[in-house]
Design a protein around this motif. Structure first.
Motif, PDB file in Angstrom:
ATOM      1  N   GLN A   1     -69.052 -32.100  46.884  1.00 42.84           N
ATOM      2  CA  GLN A   1     -68.868 -32.880  45.657  1.00 42.84           C
ATOM      3  C   GLN A   1     -69.986 -33.909  45.526  1.00 42.84           C
ATOM      4  N   PHE A   2     -70.596 -33.947  44.340  1.00 44.35           N
ATOM      5  CA  PHE A   2     -71.709 -34.857  44.080  1.00 44.35           C
ATOM      6  C   PHE A   2     -71.621 -35.398  42.665  1.00 44.35           C
ATOM      7  N   PHE A   3     -72.402 -36.426  42.425  1.00 48.23           N
ATOM      8  CA  PHE A   3     -72.589 -36.933  41.070  1.00 48.23           C
ATOM      9  C   PHE A   3     -73.735 -36.153  40.435  1.00 48.23           C
ATOM     10  N   LEU A   4     -73.593 -35.780  39.180  1.00 50.14           N
ATOM     11  CA  LEU A   4     -74.628 -35.043  38.454  1.00 50.14           C
ATOM     12  C   LEU A   4     -74.854 -35.702  37.111  1.00 50.14           C
ATOM     13  N   GLN A   5     -76.115 -35.918  36.782  1.00 51.14           N
ATOM     14  CA  GLN A   5     -76.457 -36.418  35.456  1.00 51.14           C
ATOM     15  C   GLN A   5     -76.611 -35.208  34.542  1.00 51.14           C
TER      16      GLN A   5
ATOM     17  N   SER B   1     -80.421 -39.913  32.785  1.00 49.58           N
ATOM     18  CA  SER B   1     -79.480 -40.742  32.034  1.00 49.58           C
ATOM     19  C   SER B   1     -78.247 -41.029  32.876  1.00 49.58           C
ATOM     20  N   LEU B   2     -78.147 -42.251  33.414  1.00 48.03           N
ATOM     21  CA  LEU B   2     -76.982 -42.620  34.218  1.00 48.03           C
ATOM     22  C   LEU B   2     -75.688 -42.545  33.423  1.00 48.03           C
TER      23      LEU B   2
ATOM     24  N   ASN C   1     -81.167 -34.082  41.102  1.00 48.00           N
ATOM     25  CA  ASN C   1     -82.081 -33.659  40.040  1.00 48.00           C
ATOM     26  C   ASN C   1     -83.530 -33.757  40.522  1.00 48.00           C
ATOM     27  N   ASN C   2     -83.781 -34.610  41.529  1.00 47.05           N
ATOM     28  CA  ASN C   2     -85.110 -34.800  42.132  1.00 47.05           C
ATOM     29  C   ASN C   2     -86.178 -35.146  41.105  1.00 47.05           C
ATOM     30  N   LEU C   3     -85.834 -36.035  40.175  1.00 41.65           N
ATOM     31  CA  LEU C   3     -86.793 -36.462  39.158  1.00 41.65           C
ATOM     32  C   LEU C   3     -87.810 -37.421  39.775  1.00 41.65           C
ATOM     33  N   PRO C   4     -89.101 -37.160  39.580  1.00 41.02           N
ATOM     34  CA  PRO C   4     -90.121 -38.024  40.192  1.00 41.02           C
ATOM     35  C   PRO C   4     -89.964 -39.504  39.846  1.00 41.02           C
ATOM     36  N   ASP C   5     -89.557 -39.820  38.613  1.00 40.58           N
ATOM     37  CA  ASP C   5     -89.427 -41.236  38.244  1.00 40.58           C
ATOM     38  C   ASP C   5     -88.173 -41.879  38.826  1.00 40.58           C
ATOM     39  N   GLN C   6     -87.302 -41.071  39.461  1.00 40.35           N
ATOM     40  CA  GLN C   6     -86.120 -41.630  40.116  1.00 40.35           C
ATOM     41  C   GLN C   6     -86.215 -41.551  41.632  1.00 40.35           C
TER      42      GLN C   6
END
Length: 167
Positions: free
Chosen positions: A28-32, A37-38, A133-138
């Motif tokens: 179980q994880f959190f997913l945007q 977008s939080l 999501n492995n977004l570079p800006d995050q």
């Protein structure tokens, strides 16, 4: 999990190494829903993920009053099967999981003041992503922490003062 533990015959040195592998079904994880977008965050169960790594630790008494320790951690995580609606997540890191970490520190009790102890440690935490999501800006950059402390024993009472993240 496989581990090795060593304690010297005089009990002054301890060394440990632990290698591990974990396979997860339906973690179980959190997913945007909208990456970045939080406000679009929901809880989901991914079909499969895995983690593996190595932890190394050493502790020794250099003298009767000075102990030093160090540790290293290496961690890999991966989404191995994703939601049908998000196949792009396969191969991504799980998130909030630095690939490397390290700590070095000491405990010192002055010989003339056996009830007083000083300690400190420096820790390094490698970069990691906020979520899978492995977004570079995050990506959260690597950082170091320095913690310092002192303790004094009064009979059965101990008073401790400390500073976490002294930098």
């Amino acid at each position: 999990e496989a581990a090795y533990r060593y304690v010297s015959t005089d009990q002054r040195t301890r060394i440990s190494a632990t290698a591990f592998y974990s396979a997860y079904d339906n973690p179980q994880f959190f997913l945007q829903l909208i990456p970045g977008s939080l406000a679009s965050t929901i809880v989901v169960n991914l079909p499969e993920a895995e983690t593996y790594g190595l932890e190394l630790e050493a502790r020794t008494s250099l003298t009767d009053t000075l102990n030093v320790f160090a540790s290293l951690g290496f961690l890999e995580t991966e989404v191995t099967e994703s939601l049908v609606t998000r196949p792009d997540l396969v191969g991504n890191r799980i998130g909030k999981d630095p690939e490397q970490s390290a700590t070095i520190g000491f405990d010192w009790t002055p010989a003339a003041l056996p009830d007083l102890t000083f300690n400190g440690q420096a820790s390094y935490i490698g970069p990691f992503f906020n979520d899978f999501n492995n977004l570079p800006d995050q990506e959260i950059g690597d950082y170091a922490l320095i913690d310092l402390g002192a303790a004094y024993k009064f009979d059965q009472l101990e008073v401790r003062a400390f500073v976490n993240n002294a930098t």
